[in-house]
Design an enzyme around this catalytic site. Structure first.
Site, mmCIF file in Angstrom:
data_model
loop_
_atom_site.group_PDB
_atom_site.id
_atom_site.type_symbol
_atom_site.label_atom_id
_atom_site.label_comp_id
_atom_site.label_asym_id
_atom_site.label_seq_id
_atom_site.Cartn_x
_atom_site.Cartn_y
_atom_site.Cartn_z
ATOM 1 N N ALA A 220 13.507 -42.323 50.317
ATOM 2 C CA ALA A 220 14.274 -41.160 49.883
ATOM 3 C C ALA A 220 14.678 -41.259 48.408
ATOM 4 C CB ALA A 220 15.515 -41.027 50.754
ATOM 5 N N GLY B 253 7.613 -52.549 60.999
ATOM 6 C CA GLY B 253 8.022 -52.315 59.620
ATOM 7 C C GLY B 253 9.497 -51.929 59.626
ATOM 8 N N ALA B 254 9.952 -51.344 58.516
ATOM 9 C CA ALA B 254 11.382 -51.015 58.402
ATOM 10 C C ALA B 254 11.838 -50.104 59.540
ATOM 11 C CB ALA B 254 11.636 -50.346 57.057
ATOM 12 N N HIS C 94 36.055 -63.539 43.480
ATOM 13 C CA HIS C 94 36.075 -64.449 44.624
ATOM 14 C C HIS C 94 37.161 -64.012 45.597
ATOM 15 C CE1 HIS C 94 36.009 -68.116 46.977
ATOM 16 N NE2 HIS C 94 37.327 -68.150 46.881
ATOM 17 N N GLY D 13 15.931 -31.708 54.394
ATOM 18 C CA GLY D 13 14.654 -32.373 54.681
ATOM 19 C C GLY D 13 14.714 -33.248 55.914
ATOM 20 N N ALA E 223 12.368 -25.197 57.528
ATOM 21 C CA ALA E 223 13.227 -25.637 58.644
ATOM 22 C C ALA E 223 14.521 -24.816 58.656
ATOM 23 C CB ALA E 223 13.549 -27.117 58.490
HETATM 24 C C1 LIG Z 1 12.920 -42.812 60.929
HETATM 25 C C2 LIG Z 1 12.906 -42.882 59.430
HETATM 26 C C3 LIG Z 1 13.942 -43.507 58.770
HETATM 27 C C4 LIG Z 1 13.935 -43.552 57.388
HETATM 28 N N1 LIG Z 1 14.962 -44.192 56.757
HETATM 29 C C5 LIG Z 1 14.960 -44.267 55.416
HETATM 30 C C6 LIG Z 1 16.032 -44.911 54.727
HETATM 31 O O1 LIG Z 1 16.953 -45.459 55.333
HETATM 32 N N2 LIG Z 1 16.020 -44.922 53.375
HETATM 33 C C7 LIG Z 1 14.988 -44.351 52.671
HETATM 34 O O2 LIG Z 1 15.022 -44.402 51.439
HETATM 35 N N3 LIG Z 1 13.968 -43.722 53.284
HETATM 36 C C8 LIG Z 1 13.934 -43.670 54.636
HETATM 37 N N4 LIG Z 1 12.902 -43.015 55.263
HETATM 38 C C9 LIG Z 1 11.887 -42.330 54.442
HETATM 39 C C10 LIG Z 1 12.452 -40.977 53.962
HETATM 40 O O3 LIG Z 1 12.855 -40.222 55.078
HETATM 41 C C11 LIG Z 1 11.401 -40.227 53.171
HETATM 42 O O4 LIG Z 1 10.872 -41.053 52.161
HETATM 43 C C12 LIG Z 1 12.044 -38.991 52.531
HETATM 44 O O5 LIG Z 1 12.541 -38.130 53.522
HETATM 45 C C13 LIG Z 1 11.013 -38.264 51.674
HETATM 46 O O6 LIG Z 1 11.653 -37.173 51.082
HETATM 47 P P1 LIG Z 1 10.853 -35.859 50.689
HETATM 48 O O7 LIG Z 1 11.809 -35.044 49.915
HETATM 49 O O8 LIG Z 1 9.554 -36.247 50.102
HETATM 50 O O9 LIG Z 1 10.511 -35.135 52.078
HETATM 51 P P2 LIG Z 1 11.268 -34.784 53.424
HETATM 52 O O10 LIG Z 1 12.577 -35.435 53.572
HETATM 53 O O11 LIG Z 1 10.244 -35.044 54.490
HETATM 54 O O12 LIG Z 1 11.516 -33.225 53.314
HETATM 55 C C14 LIG Z 1 10.448 -32.332 53.225
HETATM 56 C C15 LIG Z 1 10.930 -30.944 53.577
HETATM 57 O O13 LIG Z 1 9.897 -30.024 53.275
HETATM 58 C C16 LIG Z 1 9.845 -29.039 54.290
HETATM 59 N N5 LIG Z 1 8.493 -28.452 54.267
HETATM 60 C C17 LIG Z 1 7.320 -29.078 54.531
HETATM 61 N N6 LIG Z 1 6.299 -28.231 54.295
HETATM 62 C C18 LIG Z 1 6.834 -27.067 53.899
HETATM 63 C C19 LIG Z 1 6.290 -25.823 53.509
HETATM 64 N N7 LIG Z 1 4.980 -25.640 53.408
HETATM 65 N N8 LIG Z 1 7.151 -24.834 53.187
HETATM 66 C C20 LIG Z 1 8.496 -24.996 53.245
HETATM 67 N N9 LIG Z 1 9.066 -26.163 53.585
HETATM 68 C C21 LIG Z 1 8.248 -27.184 53.898
HETATM 69 C C22 LIG Z 1 10.149 -29.795 55.548
HETATM 70 O O14 LIG Z 1 10.630 -28.898 56.536
HETATM 71 C C23 LIG Z 1 11.229 -30.749 55.053
HETATM 72 O O15 LIG Z 1 12.512 -30.201 55.202
HETATM 73 C C24 LIG Z 1 12.880 -42.961 56.655
HETATM 74 C C25 LIG Z 1 11.831 -42.323 57.330
HETATM 75 C C26 LIG Z 1 11.837 -42.287 58.697
HETATM 76 C C27 LIG Z 1 10.712 -41.593 59.405
#
Ligand SMILES: Cc1cc2nc3c(=O)[nH]c(=O)nc-3n(C[C@H](O)[C@H](O)[C@H](O)COP(=O)(O)OP(=O)(O)OC[C@H]3O[C@@H](n4cnc5c(N)ncnc54)[C@H](O)[C@@H]3O)c2cc1C
Length: 461
Positions: free
Chosen positions: A315, A182-183, A440, A42, A37
């Site tokens: 996250a 859900g959430a 308190h 992320g 990206a």
């Molecule tokens: C609308 C929404 C709200 C949310 N709110 C919360 C919250 O309040 N609290 C919470 O704990 N969780 C929340 N979540 C869940 C949370 O976003 C995810 O659990 C978290 O982002 C996962 O982190 P990650 O590092 O696994 O991946 P991601 O955050 O998805 O990041 C993955 C990264 O990998 C990159 N990528 C993918 N494939 C490749 C590749 N082959 N080569 C190079 N780069 C690549 C992508 O571009 C991306 O930047 C929410 C999810 C959604 C959809």
């Protein structure tokens, strides 16, 4: 021949990947992050958690102004302009993603722009799936996250949005259907409803927040229903059609028209073009990568963390797995994750936070269950604040005083749950918590009272 060589290459810069990279660099590994990206951080920072929370914060502020009369404050001519909300959202995203970039720099981590994939021998290629530059990697940590999947035979685009597109949209719809309570879906409903959109929140199961304890889901639904949100549970969406100008849903036999449909259900691991087969990384149920307790995949020296592996898609779970994977990769002993006890929060209004077992699950698991339940209004601070609608519920094991689960509905639930998480992590039970002095008047007194209630000696109630 590989063009460069690193001790550790992380693919993906979300909360899993960037934390893993920083921890690896702290431990002396020469580290690179491959991100395709344009910005780091992320999906969490760019299109999910953070933009969602920024818009939810606007809804909180708007409601506080509109309801200020209850505090004797008369505000006339209150107006809301959605472009102000999006400006706040974009500013927050920029600050936080910029912060991740600075952390990479500070820790000497190289960011390589492009699509990353594994090679057969466990190195990393940056470019397309079958071409690109090969980088030699001592260890690889996969952290590529998850993507939304459309339902009802629809495609995303036009008037059908996933939650990311919903939070990033430039416009506020007048009539919005949200499928999945859900959430994520409940957050969308609570934000847009309070900002004036007519929302219908549709859930196939018999309660919103289906994974939450029944009492808590009920208390939350009562509040959400006051926010311009019509809740339909046990719902059957028979069909959905995007006309280009709007969406027609047939819901339990009734056609209903909306400007937008947000699908907040169904995600899948983003592993396309990652070279898993070629490298021999095993994928298990629901397309998630199989890992052991240290996040090691079936391929030596390759780890996987975050939304691409089993466990709650959150996250902070991804980040903790990042720490574990990096520490194991560096040859350190690390800590295990007790997955049912990862705290989870829905940032609707009021917030819902929980960890561990619901009352029902604890009974099914055969525990000698004791429950302490206290309305937020039982103690001073939430009443002063105007947050009497929620509750704290602790599910305990009578014999050992163990906290099996905790469930909170409150404007400050995300902060309040952590006290219970820490108590459990440090092997404290509800009897100890009941005798821990709390300031308190603080919201946390409701947690104290719930612990006393679980221990059989509730003072305020
Ligand atoms: C609308 C929404 C709200 C949310 N709110 C919360 C919250 O309040 N609290 C919470 O704990 N969780 C929340 N979540 C869940 C949370 O976003 C995810 O659990 C978290 O982002 C996962 O982190 P990650 O590092 O696994 O991946 P991601 O955050 O998805 O990041 C993955 C990264 O990998 C990159 N990528 C993918 N494939 C490749 C590749 N082959 N080569 C190079 N780069 C690549 C992508 O571009 C991306 O930047 C929410 C999810 C959604 C959809």
């Amino acid at each position: 021949m590989p063009e460069s060589s690193y001790d550790c290459i992380v693919i993906g810069s979300g909360p899993g990947g960037y934390v893993a990279a920083i921890r690896a660099a702290q431990l002396g590994m020469k580290t690179a992050v491959v991100e395709r990206a344009d910005t780091v951080g992320g999906r969490c920072l760019n299109e999910a958690c953070i933009p969602a929370k920024a818009i939810l914060r606007v809804a909180d502020a708007y409601k506080e102004v509109v309801e200020a009369k209850g505090f004797g404050i008369t505000v006339s001519g209150v107006e809301f302009d959605y472009s102000g909300a999006t400006a706040h959202r974009d500013k927050v995203i920029k600050i936080l993603t910029g912060g991740v970039g600075m952390l990479f720099e500070k820790n000497g981590i190289e960011v390589i722009k492009g699509h990353g994939s594994l090679t057969e021998d466990g190195n990393v290629k940056v470019g397309g799936s079958f071409d690109g530059d090969e980088l030699e990697a001592g260890k690889v940590i996969l952290a590529t996250g998850s993507i939304a999947k459309p339902l009802l035979g629809l495609q995303f685009g036009g008037c059908v949005l996933d939650t990311a597109a919903m939070w990033l949209s430039a416009e506020q719809p007048q009539r919005l259907a949200v499928v999945g309570a859900g959430a994520s879906g409940t957050e969308v409903a609570s934000a847009f409803g309070r900002l004036g959109t007519e929302v219908t929140l549709i859930e196939a199961l018999d309660q919103i927040l289906p994974l939450e304890d029944k009492d808590v889901a009920r208390a939350c639904a009562r509040e959400i229903a006051k926010q311009n949100v019509k809740i339909v549970t046990g719902a059957n969406v028979e069909s959905a059609e995007d006309s280009g100008d709007g969406v027609r849903l047939v819901l339990d036999g009734e056609p209903q028209d909306f400007d937008l449909l947000c699908i907040a259900a169904g995600r899948a691991a983003d592993v396309e073009g990652l070279g898993l087969d070629e490298a021999g990384v095993k994928v298990g149920e629901r397309g998630l990568i199989e890992v052991d307790g240290a996040l090691r995949t079936s391929k030596e020296d390759v780890y996987a963390i975050g939304d691409i592996v089993p466990g709650p898609a959150l996250a902070h779970k991804a980040s903790d797995e990042g720490v574990i994977a990096a520490e194991d990769a560096a040859g350190l002993a690390t800590h295990p994750i007790d997955y049912p006890f990862v705290p989870r929060v829905t940032f609707c209004s009021p917030q819902v936070a929980s960890f561990g077992l619901t009352e029902e699950q604890a009974k099914e698991a055969g525990h000698d269950v004791v429950v302490g339940k206290v309305p937020m209004g039982a103690v001073g601070a939430p009443t002063v604040y105007g947050d009497r609608g929620g509750m704290v519920k602790i599910v305990g094991d009578r014999a050992h005083g163990e906290i099996l689960g905790a469930h909170i509905v409150s404007a400050k639930a995300a902060e309040l749950i952590q006290e219970l998480v820490v108590a459990r992590d440090l092997e404290g039970g509800f009897p100890e918590l009941a005798r821990s002095i709390h300031p308190h008047p603080a919201f946390a007194e409701a947690v104290l009272e719930a612990a006393r209630a679980t221990d059989g000696w509730l003072i305020h109630g």
